[in-house]
Design an enzyme around this catalytic site. Sequence first.
Site, PDB file in Angstrom:
ATOM      1  N   LYS A 286      -9.756  -4.046  12.087  1.00 13.06           N
ATOM      2  CA  LYS A 286      -8.561  -3.595  12.796  1.00 13.06           C
ATOM      3  C   LYS A 286      -8.411  -4.267  14.159  1.00 13.06           C
ATOM      4  O   LYS A 286      -7.287  -4.486  14.627  1.00 13.06           O
ATOM      5  CB  LYS A 286      -8.579  -2.070  12.929  1.00 13.06           C
ATOM      6  CG  LYS A 286      -8.455  -1.350  11.582  1.00 13.06           C
ATOM      7  CD  LYS A 286      -7.196  -1.773  10.823  1.00 13.06           C
ATOM      8  CE  LYS A 286      -7.003  -1.008   9.536  1.00 13.06           C
ATOM      9  NZ  LYS A 286      -5.760  -1.385   8.821  1.00 13.06           N
TER      10      LYS A 286
ATOM     11  N   ASN B  82       0.693  -2.460   5.187  1.00  9.68           N
ATOM     12  CA  ASN B  82       0.035  -1.166   5.255  1.00  9.68           C
ATOM     13  C   ASN B  82      -1.192  -1.072   4.356  1.00  9.68           C
ATOM     14  O   ASN B  82      -2.050  -0.211   4.571  1.00  9.68           O
ATOM     15  CB  ASN B  82       1.034  -0.067   4.865  1.00  9.68           C
ATOM     16  CG  ASN B  82       0.379   1.279   4.716  1.00  9.68           C
ATOM     17  OD1 ASN B  82      -0.074   1.877   5.689  1.00  9.68           O
ATOM     18  ND2 ASN B  82       0.302   1.770   3.485  1.00  9.68           N
TER      19      ASN B  82
ATOM     20  N   VAL C 238      -3.397  -7.685  -2.412  1.00  7.55           N
ATOM     21  CA  VAL C 238      -3.004  -8.429  -1.212  1.00  7.55           C
ATOM     22  C   VAL C 238      -4.076  -9.398  -0.742  1.00  7.55           C
ATOM     23  O   VAL C 238      -3.800 -10.278   0.092  1.00  7.55           O
ATOM     24  CB  VAL C 238      -2.616  -7.482  -0.058  1.00  7.55           C
ATOM     25  CG1 VAL C 238      -1.411  -6.629  -0.432  1.00  7.55           C
ATOM     26  CG2 VAL C 238      -3.796  -6.616   0.378  1.00  7.55           C
TER      27      VAL C 238
ATOM     28  N   ALA D 298     -13.950  -3.817  13.099  1.00  4.40           N
ATOM     29  CA  ALA D 298     -13.822  -5.269  13.196  1.00  4.40           C
ATOM     30  C   ALA D 298     -12.538  -5.748  12.530  1.00  4.40           C
ATOM     31  O   ALA D 298     -11.830  -6.622  13.049  1.00  4.40           O
ATOM     32  CB  ALA D 298     -15.035  -5.945  12.559  1.00  4.40           C
TER      33      ALA D 298
ATOM     34  N   GLY E  82       0.805  -1.218   0.000  1.00 10.55           N
ATOM     35  CA  GLY E  82       0.000   0.000   0.000  1.00 10.55           C
ATOM     36  C   GLY E  82       0.835   1.263   0.000  1.00 10.55           C
ATOM     37  O   GLY E  82       0.556   2.212   0.735  1.00 10.55           O
TER      38      GLY E  82
ATOM     39  N   TYR F   2     -14.818  -1.520   9.516  1.00  9.15           N
ATOM     40  CA  TYR F   2     -13.418  -1.120   9.668  1.00  9.15           C
ATOM     41  C   TYR F   2     -12.889  -1.497  11.045  1.00  9.15           C
ATOM     42  O   TYR F   2     -11.795  -2.060  11.171  1.00  9.15           O
ATOM     43  CB  TYR F   2     -13.297   0.382   9.436  1.00  9.15           C
ATOM     44  CG  TYR F   2     -11.875   0.897   9.427  1.00  9.15           C
ATOM     45  CD1 TYR F   2     -11.050   0.693   8.338  1.00  9.15           C
ATOM     46  CD2 TYR F   2     -11.367   1.604  10.519  1.00  9.15           C
ATOM     47  CE1 TYR F   2      -9.745   1.173   8.321  1.00  9.15           C
ATOM     48  CE2 TYR F   2     -10.064   2.087  10.512  1.00  9.15           C
ATOM     49  CZ  TYR F   2      -9.259   1.867   9.416  1.00  9.15           C
ATOM     50  OH  TYR F   2      -7.976   2.341   9.415  1.00  9.15           O
TER      51      TYR F   2
END
Length: 278
Positions: A175, A102, A76, A173, A13, A171
């Site tokens: 992280k 990233n 990815v 969840a 990223g 988001y």
Amino acid sequence: MYNLNGKVALVTGAGGKNGIGRAIATRLAKEGADIAVNDLIEHPYAADDTEWRGLPAVVSEIEAIGRKAISVVADVSNAEQVLEMVDRTVTHFGKIDILVNNAGTKAGKDRVPVVDLSEEDWDRVQNVNVKGVFLCCRAVARHLIKQETGGKIINLSSITGKQGSASYAAYCASKFAVIGFTQSLAHELAPYQVNVNAICPSLVDTERVAHLAAAMMPDDLSAEEQRAEFARRSESIVPLGRLAKGADVANMAAFLASDESSYMTGLSITISGGLVMS
């Protein structure tokens, strides 16, 4: 400050001009590492900046520092493409020592209450933010174990991986999952002297701020007004009074990639200007 001479890092990223990936890649290069930079496409933010050249620009920047660099376009969340990316890195440089996960999804229709969240948007976030971390870690860990020289894995989580927030369920969840995955992998790779840690930034002033603002701010504002208002509101609750910069995250990544952090593993380190103090 940190001696990464002779090390090889893969940073996913990394194609954005103002992104965390570019900041980390160039910082590791300044510390002496050769770098493979990745993104989903060569220029992921072409619509936002027509002058910036994406991955080729990052490669040129690293080479200007005096280090070697290659770019690898890969998704990815695709296992085959991840294997090809890692194999190309190892083939080109002869080894791999550092992985920085990233890559993440752009904010979009997932930033809504759960009752309005579609299965498609939920899956999109998990596929990149969680599955992508898993696939990259698995592929690189296999090489690190074979090399028998130790290594460093750094996963990008978020303060929302420690504290939930309304309209960020998908988001958050993803992280939270990165933090748990980091801890499990840290246990598994400790016998091989591979350190696995996560960085948890607050909002970073990158191209993503505009995408977040578009998703979260009123539609009757212009794009510029949306971004300015979103940034103002975000800054107003940070004790240090500003958004995080890519360099703030890169500073921690450089430390975690170095031997200075050799007795640290399984941690999730907050970079938030005091917004979250745990």
